[in-house]
Design an enzyme around this catalytic site. Structure first.
Site, mmCIF file in Angstrom:
data_model
loop_
_atom_site.group_PDB
_atom_site.id
_atom_site.type_symbol
_atom_site.label_atom_id
_atom_site.label_comp_id
_atom_site.label_asym_id
_atom_site.label_seq_id
_atom_site.Cartn_x
_atom_site.Cartn_y
_atom_site.Cartn_z
ATOM 1 N N TRP A 12 -1.338 -2.397 0.029
ATOM 2 C CA TRP A 12 -0.207 -2.159 -0.918
ATOM 3 C C TRP A 12 -0.342 -3.182 -2.191
ATOM 4 C CZ3 TRP A 12 5.141 -1.816 1.996
ATOM 5 C CH2 TRP A 12 5.203 -0.737 2.754
ATOM 6 N N LYS A 13 -1.235 -3.937 -1.934
ATOM 7 C CA LYS A 13 -1.620 -5.125 -3.058
ATOM 8 C C LYS A 13 -0.421 -5.712 -3.416
ATOM 9 C CE LYS A 13 -5.099 -2.047 -4.829
ATOM 10 N NZ LYS A 13 -6.003 -1.644 -5.982
ATOM 11 N N HIS A 91 -11.908 -8.138 -1.279
ATOM 12 C CA HIS A 91 -11.412 -6.860 -2.154
ATOM 13 C C HIS A 91 -11.903 -7.135 -3.312
ATOM 14 C CE1 HIS A 91 -9.241 -4.138 -4.480
ATOM 15 N NE2 HIS A 91 -8.957 -3.542 -3.269
ATOM 16 N N GLU A 161 -16.034 0.551 -1.229
ATOM 17 C CA GLU A 161 -15.372 0.727 -2.213
ATOM 18 C C GLU A 161 -15.978 0.471 -3.614
ATOM 19 O OE1 GLU A 161 -10.801 0.310 -1.245
ATOM 20 O OE2 GLU A 161 -11.495 -1.568 -1.812
ATOM 21 N N GLY A 167 -8.272 2.764 -8.324
ATOM 22 C CA GLY A 167 -7.540 2.817 -9.301
ATOM 23 C C GLY A 167 -7.598 3.661 -10.551
ATOM 24 N N GLY A 224 -5.249 2.670 -1.820
ATOM 25 C CA GLY A 224 -4.494 1.759 -2.544
ATOM 26 C C GLY A 224 -3.309 2.442 -3.186
ATOM 27 N N GLY A 225 -3.271 3.057 -4.335
ATOM 28 C CA GLY A 225 -2.017 3.720 -5.070
ATOM 29 C C GLY A 225 -1.246 4.549 -4.027
HETATM 30 C C1 PEP Z 1 -7.957 -0.201 -3.159
HETATM 31 O O1 PEP Z 1 -7.727 -1.216 -4.094
HETATM 32 O O2 PEP Z 1 -8.465 -0.680 -2.187
HETATM 33 C C2 PEP Z 1 -7.877 1.035 -3.324
HETATM 34 C C3 PEP Z 1 -8.997 1.891 -2.649
HETATM 35 O O3 PEP Z 1 -7.125 1.656 -4.543
HETATM 36 P P1 PEP Z 1 -6.934 2.907 -5.267
HETATM 37 O O4 PEP Z 1 -6.693 3.844 -3.756
HETATM 38 O O5 PEP Z 1 -5.766 2.886 -5.748
HETATM 39 O O6 PEP Z 1 -8.035 3.311 -5.761
#
Ligand code: PEP
Length: 239
Positions: A12-13, A91, A161, A167, A224-225
């Protein structure tokens, strides 16, 4: 979590609220996947109270120290006492914005494991590293510096990642994901002599989740998002 299910982890950041947690409390258990939600520290307590039992709770960071004069920090020991089971470590936002080095990340991973929690260690290359064909080299370096030095036989999850995919709405193609995951998995499994789950993260969403999850050696997703919208997250959990 040691079974054949895929792992869907939500990051969720610095987002979310008590209201959102209430919405997520309505999630129903997916058949094929395990679910982890990593809210900000301030929502860990509500997560524990409100979320159904099938959802495991994770934090997004921790200190490398156990306790002491480290104003503003939270240790893995404290997280364990707050019923957290997982901690995202390294991260790319922490590596870049807070200048976390592989050495610091290694110490954090060690602290998490010592406290009997499971680290979700993030690794990934920048766009210029990808363009220079250095992806595997960069990942190897990160793994050698912050993961394989750790002494563990059980508790470890790695999240691949690509930084340029976080994002942005961009993702590597299936061939690229397959190659990279194979490389990471081989290296980790050979070193630790156990099967280390490797998640994919970076613009995973309700539309592309099935495709990504069907790639060989993708053991789950770090989202994430799309993990902030209950409907979308539910769809990903049921992928
Ligand atoms: C993250 O920040 O770990 C991530 C995967 O973000 P997003 O899914 O928004 O790209």
């Amino acid at each position: 979590m040691k079974n054949n299910k895929k792992i869907i982890a939500a990051n969720w950041k610095m987002n979310g609220s008590e209201e959102l947690m209430k919405e997520f409390s309505q999630l129903t258990p997916p058949k094929h996947n395990d679910v982890i939600i990593c809210p900000p520290f301030t929502l860990l307590d509500s997560a524990k109270t409100l979320l159904p039992n099938f959802i495991k709770i994770g934090a997004q960071n921790c200190s490398e120290e156990d306790n002491g004069a480290f104003t503003g920090e939270i240790s893995a020991t404290m997280l364990r006492d707050s019923h957290v089971s997982y901690v995202i470590i390294g991260h790319s936002e922490r590596r870049t914005l807070y200048r976390e080095t592989d050495t610091v990340i290694l110490k954090k991973v060690e602290s998490v494991i010592k406290n009997e929690l499971t680290p979700i260690v993030c690794i990934g290359e920048t766009l210029s590293e990808k363009k220079a064909n250095k992806t595997l080299e960069v990942l190897e370096k990160q793994i050698d510096a912050s993961i394989t030095r750790v002494n563990t036989h059980t508790r470890l999850i790695v999240a691949y990642e690509p930084i340029w995919a976080i994002g942005t709405g961009l993702t590597p193609n299936e061939y690229e994901i397959r190659e990279t995951h194979l490389h990471i998995k081989k290296k980790l499994n050979l070193h630790f002599n156990i099967d280390v789950p490797v998640l994919y993260g970076g613009s995973a969403n309700a539309e592309n989740c099935s495709k990504i999850l069907s790639v060989e050696n993708v053991d789950g997703l770090l989202v994430g998002g799309a993990s902030l919208k209950k409907h979308d997250f539910e769809m990903i959990c049921n992928c």
